[in-house]
Scaffold this motif. Structure first.
Motif, short mmCIF file in Angstrom:
data_model
loop_
_atom_site.label_atom_id
_atom_site.label_comp_id
_atom_site.label_asym_id
_atom_site.label_seq_id
_atom_site.Cartn_x
_atom_site.Cartn_y
_atom_site.Cartn_z
N UNK A 48 1.14 -0.95 0.13
CA UNK A 48 -0.14 -0.22 0.47
C UNK A 48 0.91 1.36 -0.55
N UNK A 49 1.80 1.28 0.91
CA UNK A 49 3.22 2.26 1.01
C UNK A 49 3.39 2.69 -0.68
N UNK A 50 3.99 1.54 -0.92
CA UNK A 50 4.52 2.03 -2.39
C UNK A 50 3.50 2.17 -3.34
N UNK A 51 2.17 1.89 -3.40
CA UNK A 51 1.40 2.05 -4.29
C UNK A 51 0.55 3.52 -4.28
N UNK A 52 1.45 4.34 -2.52
CA UNK A 52 0.99 5.02 -2.68
C UNK A 52 1.68 6.74 -3.35
N UNK A 53 3.26 6.19 -2.70
CA UNK A 53 4.22 6.58 -3.15
C UNK A 53 4.95 7.21 -4.70
N UNK A 54 4.26 5.80 -5.43
CA UNK A 54 3.72 6.12 -6.68
C UNK A 54 3.55 7.23 -7.03
N UNK A 55 2.26 7.26 -6.72
CA UNK A 55 0.51 7.93 -7.08
C UNK A 55 0.90 9.36 -6.60
N UNK A 56 1.97 9.45 -5.15
CA UNK A 56 1.94 10.72 -5.16
C UNK A 56 3.13 11.61 -5.55
N UNK A 57 4.58 10.48 -6.84
CA UNK A 57 4.89 10.69 -7.77
C UNK A 57 4.74 11.00 -8.87
N UNK A 58 4.12 10.43 -9.21
CA UNK A 58 3.16 10.82 -11.03
C UNK A 58 2.75 12.26 -10.80
#
Length: 432
Positions: A48-58
């Motif tokens: 979940x943290x990986x998905x959130x971090x990637x979404x924030x970076x995008x």
């Protein structure tokens, strides 16, 4: 399955490193592999943290792109700026030239540099069960991405060397076995000298079927995959007139010997042949000296009388060894058989003169025998102490676990404070 839990936890640790380095794709791959092996709450939270971090970076990247578009103007100057914006920056190369690099290249460099130098599987993004083909494929991909001629990002040179070192170890079956068992650099086991496989690189898919030994530089590894010549100039290898590679050996100051593999052997003059003879004699000299020492030791064994064996003894009382004695030096209690001791050809006469086994003043033979008893007792205490320390350390490691999650630290400290009686006795003797 419960048996896959350790591997699943290891995949979580690798995924965390990739996430911290900003490599979300690799992080997601390893955390999904962990869930497939053994599902844990930690893996779900990490995903979940990986998905959130990637979404924030995008989202951040999209906002920056929109700002740049709105602030741009027409003309060749704006097109030139947009072209240069695809590069994240420049770095100084050899001779002061500037080398461009992209954001993706910086991400690869950071991901590799975040690993320890001996984490070869993590550097190549592989698991311990990977095949030789997967090792070569991973190296080919990373070598193209990190080669200094193609990647000018800061730290690309060091990252390329780490990838090349990982490939050298994991592509060599002997070095890979040593690394899997010890977890350290297999070349450090030879006391600082380069480790050499008994078969060299013979049979290596990129060696052309020609056997050789020695270390290969990262540039040589890259050239083996992507061209640049099969010769190893400066490493003792080169092409010969007979059609095969030439191996050069230094036999001493100003004397060299060349050997050609596959083809006609090169001609050598009389000076080189004489040097070969001297070299052969020097190589055989240790064997000759060892044979001479062996012959002299065998000769001396014929001239030396056979020593009389010492009487048997025990440190615990039994039906056979039932007479107690105490050594005068370390006060070690041991037990003997009175008939064996009295019938001994050397100690027996001394005991007869001393009128009994418990005579306080021991003769020379008895004193020598009891010193050996003390030596055996000291060695036994040392062995038991070491065994006890190892057992206590294993119990502590089992209590702590892999990551220390849910560990009862009070129990761990209690284990560490446990007293080992054999160690106490050994320390008492060692201080005397």
């Amino acid at each position: 399955m419960e048996g896959n839990k350790d591997e699943a936890l290891r995949c979580i640790a690798i995924a965390q490193k990739h996430r911290d380095a900003g490599n979300y794709g690799s992080a997601r791959k390893f955390v999904q592999k962990s869930i497939g092996l053994f599902e844990t709450p930690e893996a779900q939270k990490l995903l979940a943290s990986i998905n959130a971090a990637e979404a924030a970076g995008t989202a951040k990247g999209a906002t920056a792109s929109g700002t740049e578009t709105s602030s741009s103007s027409s003309g060749a100057r704006q097109r030139t700026a947009a072209s240069s914006s695809s590069s994240n920056g420049t770095s100084s190369g050899i001779g002061g030239e500037k080398r461009d690099y992209t954001t993706e290249q910086v991400t690869v460099v950071k991901r590799v540099r975040a690993c320890k130098v001996t984490e070869y599987y993590e550097i190549l993004e592989l698991s311990k069960t990977c095949s030789d083909g997967e090792v070569k494929k991973a190296y080919r991909k990373l070598a193209l991405a990190l080669h200094p001629d193609k990647n000018g990002a800061p730290g690309a040179d060091e990252a390329f060397k780490m990838v090349s070192k990982a490939f050298q170890v994991l592509s060599d079956p002997q070095k890979r076995t040593i690394f899997d068992q010890s977890g350290g650099d297999p070349e450090d086991r030879s006391g600082g000298m380069p480790a050499r496989s008994s078969a060299g690189f013979a049979g290596h898919p990129f060696s052309g079927g020609q056997g050789f030994e020695g270390e290969i530089s990262p540039e040589d590894l890259f050239n083996m995959f992507f061209g640049g010549g099969a010769g190893f100039a400066g490493n003792g290898f080169g092409g010969g007139f007979g059609g095969g590679p030439v191996f050069t050996t230094n036999l001493g100051p100003g004397v060299f010997r060349t050997t050609q593999f596959g083809g006609n052997l090169p001609r050598r003059n009389q000076t080189a042949q004489a040097a070969d003879s001297r070299s052969m004699l020097m190589q055989l000299m240790p064997i000759i000296i060892l044979f001479a020492f062996s012959l002299l030791s065998n000769l001396s064994s014929f001239l030396t009388p056979t020593p009389v064996p010492d009487p048997h003894f025990a440190f615990t009382q039994t039906a056979r060894y039932n007479v107690e004695r105490v050594t005068p030096g370390l006060n070690v209690k041991y037990f003997v058989n009175p008939s064996d001791l009295n019938s001994h050809s050397v100690i027996g006469p001394e005991l007869a003169k001393q009128k009994g086994l418990n005579q306080e003043k021991a003769g020379r033979a008895v004193a020598k025998f009891e010193r050996k008893v003390e030596l055996h007792w000291t060695e036994e205490m040392y062995t038991e102490c070491k065994r006890g320390l190892d057992h206590r350390e294993r119990r502590r490691d089992a209590e702590v676990g892999l990551f220390g999650i849910g560990t009862d630290w009070e129990k761990v400290r209690a284990i560490e404070k446990e007293v080992i009686p054999s160690c106490v006795e050994y320390e008492r003797v060692r201080r005397r």
